[in-house]
Design an enzyme around this catalytic site. Structure first.
Site, PDB file in Angstrom:
ATOM      1  N   GLU A 144      32.702  26.337  13.108  1.00  0.00           N
ATOM      2  CA  GLU A 144      33.800  26.117  14.103  1.00  0.00           C
ATOM      3  C   GLU A 144      33.598  26.568  15.203  1.00  0.00           C
ATOM      4  OE1 GLU A 144      36.035  25.877  16.276  1.00  0.00           O
ATOM      5  OE2 GLU A 144      37.923  26.313  15.482  1.00  0.00           O
ATOM      6  N   GLU A 153      31.187  25.762  23.747  1.00  0.00           N
ATOM      7  CA  GLU A 153      30.810  26.967  23.103  1.00  0.00           C
ATOM      8  C   GLU A 153      29.347  27.357  22.739  1.00  0.00           C
ATOM      9  OE1 GLU A 153      33.804  28.128  20.367  1.00  0.00           O
ATOM     10  OE2 GLU A 153      35.388  27.799  21.960  1.00  0.00           O
TER      11      GLU A 153
END
Length: 569
Positions: A144, A153
């Protein structure tokens, strides 16, 4: 080892260096990272749970041991889901030590300590082998690593490294794939968040109007390269017109080798409506299984499969990308929408034909060349372009500005000094404490032929003397107030501090605008927003609370609860 962090002093506006204790990152990074919002995201949790269970079953049906690699484990929730689903062992990687320590305690508290190994490293530093962090490569990859932009990210380089060194070829991946969508819209409301636009001032006595224009480099600037992530479900449909259907731009298959190299994805579509293409709205969904039966989507309500039952979430929202320039398009016209990305960010471009596409992806990355985007965030551009707000200031200034007025404005990058000059003030001085805002203001003044008529100074209020004002006492002191150093709304009360220090420079009869300020507070109940900072208890049958630990992480001053709200709403 001591840590020093720069912070804006809310009284003086100055950046001051303060020594932080060893828990600084623990407090700041975790409390503001939306961990709690993710753990409260029931839709996300259920889809991951189903996807992980299905992946473990597929591996077991092949007669293999299920070895799971969980990159970015956080609290360890997904790793525990994998073990509960029947995985034989799970390697859970978490680079942030305070969170890795919490994950170990949560895993042990739930009785999975013998089947989950927490590795406190960046995934690219993890090794495989008899003396390595992992004894063998994993055959199930669970991650995730996504933000609103999907790749912001560092998902791509993390997946790229994992496939090369940490997982087996053709491993199972949860999620299995991601799909990015985009839709072109015309929206004056959103375009006003992108750059300074012309502002019209109606003069007194039927003398016509003056128009404040941005400098040419501001007009031509491609803008800020970063995405503007917002809750599109909260945007009024009257504020934009869709010009195309929502179209699939590209997919990433996480079960196969992934590249982090810069890439372009160009899709052909037709305009459904004539208009001015200004903005690309974008979002993504993830399929947790190869068949696409377990889907988690970020689609806004008008493109959502179940618009009346949308999971509220703040850790994943939708994206607003501003095109490098406005382009008129006509209904039925063939368009080529290009999404380019490097390893961390996306940007969009519209071409009328494929021949216009540049082969150098990074050369097309939008970068600010006018400095205004370094000074102003999206909300600030929205304020500067808010005509109703500007008219309120102009109306107030008309009542106090006289032909003999000597005005001083205190606000970073404010256009009030131009308003005052156009309304007939004898002399206007603008205090621009930020060097960046001073350069931007000088450009705007030059573009409007006001150089020398509005004097810009970088001096702080406590440093200003009558000599700096050509020995003229101030009759009008004005501010919005807005300061680039302000992190919280009440930091703008720096205007109060500045007004106090300038008292010695004011005439016996003077006017201050604004004349007063009121700080209001209200106790409210949020249906969903409370989840951003709320500690978690039982999540999907796992105790992820460890209340003593979680209280330290999430029960901090509520310093950013309104982050992400739209300007002018």
């Amino acid at each position: 080892m001591k840590t020093f962090c720069g912070r804006a002093n809310p009284t003086t506006g100055a950046i001051e260096w303060e020594e932080e204790d060893e828990d600084y990152d623990y407090h700041q990074e975790i409390a503001r990272s939306s961990y709690a919002d993710m753990l409260h995201d029931k839709d996300r949790n259920e889809k991951y749970h189903s996807g992980i269970r299905a992946a473990v079953c597929r591996v077991k049906e092949r007669g293999q041991r299920a070895i799971v690699l969980d990159i970015g484990t956080g609290t360890g929730l997904l790793a525990m889901m994998a073990v509960r689903a029947g995985a034989d062992y799970c390697y859970a990687i978490e680079v942030f030590k305070p969170m890795a320590d919490v994950a170990r305690k949560i895993v042990d508290k739930n009785g999975f300590g013998n089947k989950i190994k927490i590795i406190n490293k960046h995934s690219t530093e993890v090794t495989v082998g008899p003396d390595g962090d992992m004894s063998c490569r994993a055959n199930i990859l669970v991650t995730e690593l996504f933000d609103t932009e999907l790749i912001g990210e560092g998902a791509l380089p993390s997946y790229e490294h994992a496939h090369k060194y940490l997982v087996q070829e053709e491993c199972e991946a949860v999620p299995h794939r991601a799909t990015v969508y985009a839709q072109l819209v015309e929206s004056e409301h959103m375009w006003a968040w992108n750059k300074v636009l012309p502002i019209h001032i109606q003069l007194e006595g039927g003398k016509g109007e003056r128009v404040i224009v941005p400098s040419r480099d501001m007009q031509m600037c491609a803008g800020c390269p970063c995405v503007y992530d917002i809750q599109l479900n909260q945007v009024n449909r009257n504020h934009f017109t869709t010009l195309t259907e929502a179209i699939e731009i590209f997919r990433v298959d996480f079960s196969k080798a992934v590249s982090s190299l810069p890439a372009r994805h160009t899709v052909q579509t037709r305009a459904t409506t004539s208009g001015l293409a200004q903005v690309a709205l974008s979002w993504w969904d993830i399929d947790m299984d190869p068949e696409g039966n377990i889907k988690c989507t970020m689609a806004p309500y008008w493109a959502h499969p179940t618009p009346d039952n949308i999971q509220w979430r703040d850790h994943w929202m939708q994206c607003v990308y501003f095109l490098p320039k406005e382009l008129p398009i006509h209904e039925g016209e063939c368009l080529h929408i290009s999404a380019m990305h490097d390893d961390y960010s996306l940007w969009y471009k519209l071409e009328h034909n494929s021949d216009e596409c540049d082969t150098d992806v990074l050369r097309e990355r939008p970068l600010c060349s006018c400095h205004a985007h370094l000074m102003c965030n999206r909300q600030r551009f929205g304020e500067l372009n808010d005509q109703q707000r500007n008219e309120a200031y102009i109306k107030a200034l008309k009542t106090i500005v006289r032909p003999d007025s000597v005005c001083v404005t205190i606000s970073d990058g404010s256009l009030l000094s131009l308003f005052a000059q156009f309304l007939g003030a004898a002399q206007v001085y603008s205090l621009e404490i930020s060097a960046m805002s001073r350069r931007v203001m000088e450009k705007i003044l030059a573009a409007n032929k006001l150089t020398g008529k509005v004097i810009v100074s970088e001096k702080r209020p406590e440093q200003l003397t009558l000599v700096d004002l050509d020995n003229k006492q101030v009759s009008v002191l004005i501010g919005e107030p807005f300061f680039t150093t302000s992190l919280l709304p009440w930091h703008n009360l720096y205007f109060w501090y500045a007004r106090t220090y300038l008292a010695k420079l004011l005439r016996s009869e003077f006017t201050v605008l604004p004349q007063s300020a009121m700080l209001l507070a209200m106790a409210v109940e949020f249906e969903n927003l409370w989840r951003i900072r709320a500690p978690c208890g039982v999540c999907e049958g796992f105790n992820v609370s460890l209340m003593d630990e979680m209280i330290q992480i999430w029960h901090l001053p509520w310093s950013g609860a309104l982050d992400g709200l739209l300007p002018n709403q």
